[in-house]
Write an enzyme that holds these catalytic residues in place. Structure first.
Site, short mmCIF file in Angstrom:
data_model
loop_
_atom_site.label_atom_id
_atom_site.label_comp_id
_atom_site.label_asym_id
_atom_site.label_seq_id
_atom_site.Cartn_x
_atom_site.Cartn_y
_atom_site.Cartn_z
N ASP A 156 8.64 5.52 -25.30
CA ASP A 156 9.33 6.35 -24.31
C ASP A 156 8.71 6.11 -22.94
O ASP A 156 7.52 6.35 -22.74
CB ASP A 156 9.17 7.82 -24.73
CG ASP A 156 10.05 8.74 -23.92
OD1 ASP A 156 10.56 8.30 -22.87
OD2 ASP A 156 10.21 9.92 -24.31
N ASP A 173 15.78 5.15 -21.87
CA ASP A 173 14.32 5.01 -21.74
C ASP A 173 13.57 5.20 -23.05
O ASP A 173 12.36 5.36 -23.04
CB ASP A 173 13.80 6.01 -20.72
CG ASP A 173 13.83 7.43 -21.27
OD1 ASP A 173 14.65 7.68 -22.15
OD2 ASP A 173 13.04 8.26 -20.81
N GLU A 174 14.26 5.21 -24.16
CA GLU A 174 13.64 5.60 -25.41
C GLU A 174 14.17 4.77 -26.57
O GLU A 174 15.38 4.53 -26.65
CB GLU A 174 13.99 7.08 -25.65
CG GLU A 174 13.01 7.83 -26.49
CD GLU A 174 13.41 9.30 -26.60
OE1 GLU A 174 13.88 9.86 -25.58
OE2 GLU A 174 13.26 9.86 -27.69
#
Length: 393
Positions: free
Chosen positions: A13, A108-109
């Site tokens: 993350d 983003d993960e």
DNA sequence: AGAAAGCGTCTCCCCCAA
DNA sequence: CTAGTTGGGGGAGACGCT
């Protein structure tokens, strides 16, 4: 307990992603509170903020106006989603070097599956590579399943790494407030609180059937999560289930034509995204938020999947006109769901009018790709002749 | 008290048919 | 014949995340 036997799960993350990209590209913003959110002059909320801004109590989802009061000296920036998407792609390219088992959760993960015992070392390397090559901070959690990897990552933030074993759950997880559990938002938190449940440990020890009575089927997974149990697999290929766009007006709108023009614009963008992905959808949904924040959605499911702007807009327009109630309107949106990849190429299925609509949309796509978004404009109003023709579809 | 984006997915409820 | 069951599809709204 583990999602895949003999595998370890990583959750990677990027920290305060949007804000970190801005700080990386603008050295003058480093060490300063950076708040990325809706355009400063307009209504909006915080999409991401740097850790410097968090010290002031700013967090994502907060109205920009409130963030300004809490932290007036922050750097306020608009969301440059295109650029974040590019950077995100670079990060995912790095993940690819380590495993093919990647599940993208969001921009983003990502969850990564790795052979047993390789998780921590890989996470370390990924973090190092991302930092060296892209100059971005990233946190990683390592464990036997998705939930524990996620929780490990939360504990590792910012810019850290952590491994969590199932036996660590009572000591490390149970002390945390329930809202730290993925899937527990403000609503669920409130319901749990009414039962006296404040920590994950209290949830874990609560009788499962009573949680299910309270929360329905979500309750079952939450109760298992609280005990560190998660059987979800890594899903490497997930097709989107819907594509939609919505927009909040800078000021509440009273003019129906203005609302319709916006709806058309949104429809064209949704249609464009569908065609680019070679997808079509059978359900068209519109969303209206009124001045008092009351929000409704209205949808219609069609016989055949569609992807042409004209067709989608005709439905959206009808749905809007028969459900728009009294102005003012704060937000309008349009969404296409019930998506299907197969029908895109099956030309024979379509009526001649639908064929024309699809052709027209594709021609407009080309013109816009060559000459820009404003090179062509479609009329909002539909002539009587056209609309009666369409009804025979 | 006042202000509250823009996604996307999931769940609940209803209706229908078997 | 009526009532209950089940499963699928559609519609609306709740919910969560960045």
């Amino acid at each position: 307990m583990s999602a895949i036997k003999g595998h370890e799960i990583l959750l990677c993350d990027l920290d305060a992603f949007f804000a970190s990209v801005e700080q990386r590209d603008h050295p003058e913003y480093r060490e300063k509170p950076v708040i990325v959110g809706g355009r400063p002059d307009q209504r909006g909320v915080v999409a991401a903020c740097s850790y410097e801004a968090r010290k002031y109590g700013v967090h994502s989802g907060m109205p920009i106006s409130r963030a300004e009061k809490l932290c007036p000296d922050a750097v306020f920036l608009p969301v440059d989603i295109e650029r974040y998407r590019c950077v995100s792609a670079e990060v995912f390219a790095i993940y690819e070097r380590f495993t093919a088992q990647i599940e993208k959760v969001s921009i983003d993960e990502a969850y990564l599956a790795l052979p047993a015992e390789k998780g921590f070392e890989t996470a370390r390397k990924i973090r190092k590579t991302v930092k060296q090559e892209l100059g971005l901070p990233i946190s990683a959690g390592v464990s036997v399943n998705k939930l524990l990897a996620k929780m490990a990552c939360e504990l590792a933030k910012p810019d850290g790494i952590k491994m969590l074993r199932p036996e660590d759950v009572p000591k490390e997880i149970w002390r945390l407030p329930v809202k730290e559990l993925p899937g527990v938002g403000p609503h669920t938190e409130k319901k749990l609180k009414q039962a006296g449940i404040k920590t994950i440990g209290q949830l874990a020890k609560f009788p499962k059937n009573r949680i299910i009575k309270m929360l329905g089927s979500v309750g079952e997974s939450l109760h298992e999560f609280a005990n560190g149990i998660d059987t979800r697999e890594i899903e490497t290929e997930q097709e989107p289930k819907s594509i939609g766009e919505e927009t909040t007006f800078p000021k509440d709108v009273y003019d129906r034509e203005k609302a319709l023009t916006t709806l058309l614009k949104l429809t064209e963008q949704v249609g464009y995204r569908l065609r680019r992905k070679k997808l079509m959808g059978r359900t068209v949904t519109i969303k209206i938020r009124f001045g008092d924040f009351r929000t409704i959605t209205r949808s219609r499911t069609l016989e055949e999947a569609v992807d042409a702007d004209g067709t989608i807009y005709r439905i959206a327009r009808e749905l809007f006109l028969s459900n728009c109630g009294k102005p003012p309107w704060r937000l309008v949106g349009v969404q296409v769901s019930n998506l299907d990849k197969g029908s895109y190429e099956q030309v024979s299925l379509f009526s001649s009018i639908e064929k024309k609509e699809r052709q027209l949309s594709k021609v407009i796509d080309e013109i816009r790709e060559r000459y820009g978004r404003d090179a062509v404009k479609r009329a909002t109003l539909i002539s009587r002749k056209e609309s009666s023709e369409q009804k025979r579809l």
